[in-house]
Design a protein around this motif. Structure first.
Motif, PDB file in Angstrom:
ATOM      1  N   CYS A  20       0.858  -1.192   0.000  1.00 38.00           N
ATOM      2  CA  CYS A  20       0.000   0.000   0.000  1.00 38.00           C
ATOM      3  C   CYS A  20       0.887   1.233   0.000  1.00 38.00           C
ATOM      4  CB  CYS A  20      -0.930   0.000   1.211  1.00 38.00           C
ATOM      5  SG  CYS A  20      -2.046   1.423   1.255  1.00 38.00           S
TER       6      CYS A  20
ATOM      7  N   LEU B  39       0.098   4.204  -0.085  1.00 40.80           N
ATOM      8  CA  LEU B  39      -0.442   5.321   0.702  1.00 40.80           C
ATOM      9  C   LEU B  39       0.251   5.434   2.054  1.00 40.80           C
ATOM     10  CD1 LEU B  39      -4.255   4.774   0.012  1.00 40.80           C
ATOM     11  CD2 LEU B  39      -2.708   6.345  -1.159  1.00 40.80           C
TER      12      LEU B  39
ATOM     13  N   TRP C 257       2.012   9.837   3.136  1.00 42.34           N
ATOM     14  CA  TRP C 257       1.269   9.834   4.390  1.00 42.34           C
ATOM     15  C   TRP C 257       1.303  11.191   5.082  1.00 42.34           C
ATOM     16  CZ3 TRP C 257      -2.030   6.286   6.161  1.00 42.34           C
ATOM     17  CH2 TRP C 257      -2.414   6.334   7.492  1.00 42.34           C
TER      18      TRP C 257
ATOM     19  N   LEU D 155      -2.863  12.390   4.878  1.00 37.36           N
ATOM     20  CA  LEU D 155      -3.471  11.168   5.397  1.00 37.36           C
ATOM     21  C   LEU D 155      -3.233  10.981   6.892  1.00 37.36           C
ATOM     22  CD1 LEU D 155      -2.662   8.726   2.453  1.00 37.36           C
ATOM     23  CD2 LEU D 155      -4.946   9.336   3.258  1.00 37.36           C
TER      24      LEU D 155
ATOM     25  N   LYS E 133      -6.186  10.642   9.671  1.00 37.92           N
ATOM     26  CA  LYS E 133      -6.369   9.443  10.495  1.00 37.92           C
ATOM     27  C   LYS E 133      -6.449   9.803  11.974  1.00 37.92           C
ATOM     28  CE  LYS E 133      -4.557   4.880  11.610  1.00 37.92           C
ATOM     29  NZ  LYS E 133      -3.487   3.865  11.385  1.00 37.92           N
TER      30      LYS E 133
ATOM     31  N   GLY F 114      -2.811   3.827  -4.432  1.00 33.41           N
ATOM     32  CA  GLY F 114      -2.349   2.916  -3.395  1.00 33.41           C
ATOM     33  C   GLY F 114      -1.602   1.731  -3.972  1.00 33.41           C
TER      34      GLY F 114
ATOM     35  N   LEU G   5      -9.642   7.655  -5.386  1.00 34.43           N
ATOM     36  CA  LEU G   5      -9.564   7.273  -3.975  1.00 34.43           C
ATOM     37  C   LEU G   5     -10.675   7.929  -3.175  1.00 34.43           C
ATOM     38  CD1 LEU G   5      -5.742   7.739  -3.320  1.00 34.43           C
ATOM     39  CD2 LEU G   5      -6.939   5.563  -3.122  1.00 34.43           C
TER      40      LEU G   5
ATOM     41  N   VAL H 192     -11.227   8.608   1.165  1.00 33.50           N
ATOM     42  CA  VAL H 192     -10.659   8.466   2.508  1.00 33.50           C
ATOM     43  C   VAL H 192     -11.763   8.796   3.505  1.00 33.50           C
ATOM     44  CG1 VAL H 192      -8.833   9.184   4.087  1.00 33.50           C
ATOM     45  CG2 VAL H 192      -8.402   9.165   1.619  1.00 33.50           C
TER      46      VAL H 192
ATOM     47  N   ASN I 198     -10.452   4.717   6.849  1.00 30.90           N
ATOM     48  CA  ASN I 198     -10.075   3.757   5.822  1.00 30.90           C
ATOM     49  C   ASN I 198      -9.746   4.466   4.514  1.00 30.90           C
ATOM     50  OD1 ASN I 198     -12.556   4.342   4.557  1.00 30.90           O
ATOM     51  ND2 ASN I 198     -13.577   2.541   5.412  1.00 30.90           N
ATOM     52  N   CYS I 199      -9.095   3.726   3.616  1.00 30.98           N
ATOM     53  CA  CYS I 199      -8.722   4.236   2.294  1.00 30.98           C
ATOM     54  C   CYS I 199      -9.198   3.235   1.246  1.00 30.98           C
ATOM     55  CB  CYS I 199      -7.212   4.413   2.180  1.00 30.98           C
ATOM     56  SG  CYS I 199      -6.505   5.573   3.362  1.00 30.98           S
TER      57      CYS I 199
ATOM     58  N   GLU J  43      -9.991   2.492  -3.013  1.00 31.87           N
ATOM     59  CA  GLU J  43      -9.676   2.899  -4.382  1.00 31.87           C
ATOM     60  C   GLU J  43     -10.652   2.222  -5.341  1.00 31.87           C
ATOM     61  OE1 GLU J  43      -5.701   3.350  -7.240  1.00 31.87           O
ATOM     62  OE2 GLU J  43      -5.528   2.765  -5.137  1.00 31.87           O
TER      63      GLU J  43
END
Length: 619
Positions: free
Chosen positions: A58, A60, A66, A117, A121, A189, A232, A234, A340-341, A343
């Motif tokens: 991943c 990402l 990040w 990101l 998060k 990702g 994507l 998020v 969460n992520c 695609e």
């Protein structure tokens, strides 16, 4: 007037099938998806759990992405019927029954801040922890019991809380959602394909950077990068994708890279009309789809309440590392259970053609632009099939993918029937114009930069168009030539790519599989693509012989001649020999490919289905 909804706390939704492919099945992406279609399409959605060996990196999570890559967000405010949108407010106030008003809920969408990101998060984790901590404390005080250490809420706990939020909100809650993030600018990702590397994670069709342009996808003929590139999203706990359908009714493949599960709800494409009618009857003039500008008030319609209205709704829980397939024409709704992520990529196998035809017709009715050229995809696919059938008939190599090509043609073939129907429409459109207007074959500059559309209805003008010398960059379809300009008829010119007689060779090549017609069409097409540009005025003579065809060089048809041009580093087109290199499958369906009333009870595959479909229980 709006009508009241039926509700039931005990309502249970039908579960979407979950498939577990073997390593061998998983190796051919679109061939495997085609094998699931008859069993999964009646649900509108399904989940695919990859083999244990599939663990793609991943990207990402890389430090640079990040911590430094920012993306835009939207703030979603769940506040019952409150809204600042006058149109929506009018709809809410029009009923005299207070209980009926309470049934319609809205989410206020506002433009949010940008985040990397990592910080997003942190916000998502903090929100989820605090929300359920407060709830536990409130419930603990009501029960007068000692405070216990709070546990991580389950998907069922979160779904119950979310249902309360959208059906009977007690307080205003705001969440942040990063939606429709273009991977061309932000990054994917998945690792990008590299010619010098053969790593399976770079080359696999399950890598969403490759999915749209896979050999068996008609989008391999399409140059529109915006629809071929993955996007994507998020999310955080309760962030939502409200009811929507994929553009142009394309297939979609969604992969959850990281984080908490996502809960999906779907209404299959064959229930689309009933779904839209129900939504309209509940809130007149409100579509329920997410607004394009991201700043508006959106109607929230609970999937459970829709089910009580008689709309078959399917539920699916997607965990990290799993794929969800969205079938053409399906409406879907989703919410996230935490950070969460995800695609998503679109693709279009051959069985998408009936859905694509409906999509472009609906767009024309609404004077709405289509993102892709349906006629270009159809003509190129038909041309490549005829070319490949000719070559393989001559060589007598009856491979599995040759049989797939062969099955799409003939009297009952999906491709031959659709192409023949489209050519009949084109013939009727041209009938009057070819005898009353000066005719010209399209030259190489006609659509070299972008596809041409009718100035009035935005119909795709790949096959034919009308123009006037007064406006060299303005075109119309034959139906709207009167609205092109005020010039007299003798100033207008009818443009065509191929004559009807020429196209009839291709129709006959597909329908009857006559080798002579295949040879004639391939010859016509090769001469048209290879010769110098042709712009001289010449009527479309219905009695013209093939030898008299006046060709021109059209760079948009180079794929038929076997030329692979690079468009911004990407392959522009593929041959149909590559494109349909899949296992033989059932592709002879029409508009509604699988009756939704005939959902299969058979196991999903040799590895068994995790979740078998359960019939709805109406409370």
């Amino acid at each position: 007037m709006r009508r009241r909804l039926n509700t039931s706390e005990a309502q249970v939704l039908e579960e979407a099938p979950v498939f577990n492919p073997t390593e061998e099945e998983f190796s051919d992406t679109l061939s495997y998806i085609a094998s699931l279609r008859d069993r999964a399409e009646p649900y509108g959605i399904c989940c695919v759990v990859p083999p244990p060996s599939w663990k793609p990196p991943c990207l990402l999570k890389e430090k640079k992405m990040w911590e430094a890559s920012n993306f835009g967000t939207q703030v979603q405010l769940f506040d019952g019927i409150h809204t600042e949108n006058p149109k929506v407010k009018k709809e809410v106030d029009m009923g005299s029954d207070d209980a009926a008003v309470e049934e319609v809920k809205f989410c206020n969408i506002q433009r949010g801040p940008t985040f990397p990101l990592g910080k997003f998060k942190d916000l998502a984790v903090s929100f989820k922890r605090d929300h359920f901590k407060i709830k536990d404390e409130v419930l603990g005080s009501k029960n007068s019991s000692p405070s216990l250490k709070s546990e991580e809420p389950t998907v069922a706990d979160i779904e119950k809380e979310y249902r309360q939020l959208v059906e009977s909100p007690l307080v205003e809650i705001g969440v942040v959602y990063g939606n429709d993030i273009d991977t061309r600018t932000f990054g994917s990702g998945f690792p990008l394909p590299a010619p010098s590397e053969s790593c399976k994670y770079r080359t696999s069709g399950w890598n969403l950077n490759n999915t749209a342009k896979l050999p068996a996808s008609l989008l391999s003929f399409e140059d529109c990068e915006s629809i071929c590139a993955p996007h994507l999203s998020v999310g955080m706990c309760f962030s939502s994708q409200f009811w929507k359908s994929e553009k142009e009714r394309l297939y979609a493949l969604c992969y959850l890279h990281e984080g908490a599960p996502r809960v999906w709800y779907s209404v299959a494409g064959c229930h689309r009309s009933k779904f839209k009618a129900t939504m309209k009857s509940l809130t007149p003039e409100m579509s329920g789809e997410q607004p394009k500008n991201g700043i508006d008030s959106v109607m929230i319609m609970s999937p459970y309440k829709l089910s009580m209205e008689g709309i078959p709704v399917t539920r699916c829980v997607q965990n990290p590392g799993q794929y969800v397939i969205i079938f053409p024409g399906s409406y879907y709704y989703a919410f996230d259970c935490g950070f969460n992520c995800l695609e998503k990529a679109n693709f279009a196998p051959l069985d998408w053609l009936p859905h694509g035809e409906i999509a472009v017709l609906r767009n024309q009715e609404k004077s709405k632009k289509s993102l892709i050229s349906y006629d270009k995809l159809l003509l190129t696919a038909a041309s490549e099939v005829a070319k490949c059938l000719k070559e393989y008939t001559f060589s007598k190599r009856k491979t599995a993918w040759y049989m797939t090509l062969n099955d799409s043609c003939g009297k009952d073939g999906l491709l031959s029937n659709i192409f023949q129907s489209r050519m009949k429409q084109e013939k009727n459109r041209r009938e009057f114009l070819t005898s009353s207007l000066e005719s010209q074959r399209m030259d190489e500059s006609y659509d070299a930069v972008s596809k041409r559309e009718c100035c009035e209805c935005f119909w795709d003008l790949h096959l034919s168009a009308v123009k006037c010398s007064c406006s060299p960059d303005r075109y119309s379809c034959p139906s709207h030539m009167r609205k092109l300009c005020a010039c007299p008829w003798d100033k207008k010119i009818f443009l065509y790519r191929y004559t009807i007689d020429e196209l009839n060779y291709l129709v006959e090549a597909l329908a009857s599989k006559k080798l002579s017609c295949m040879y004639q069409w391939v010859r016509i097409n090769q001469e048209y693509c290879a010769s110098p540009a042709m712009t001289s005025s010449q009527p479309e003579d219905k009695g013209k012989k093939v030898d008299e065809v006046m060709p021109c060089n059209d760079s948009r048809e180079d794929d038929v001649a076997g030329i692979k041009e690079q468009v911004k580093g990407k392959v522009k087109a593929r041959s149909m020999a590559e494109m349909l290199n899949v296992k033989k499958g059932k592709n002879d369906a029409k508009e509604h490919l699988v009756p939704c009333s005939k959902k299969s009870n058979k196991p999903s595959d040799s590895s068994a289905v995790n979740n078998t479909a359960k019939k709805q229980k109406h409370g």
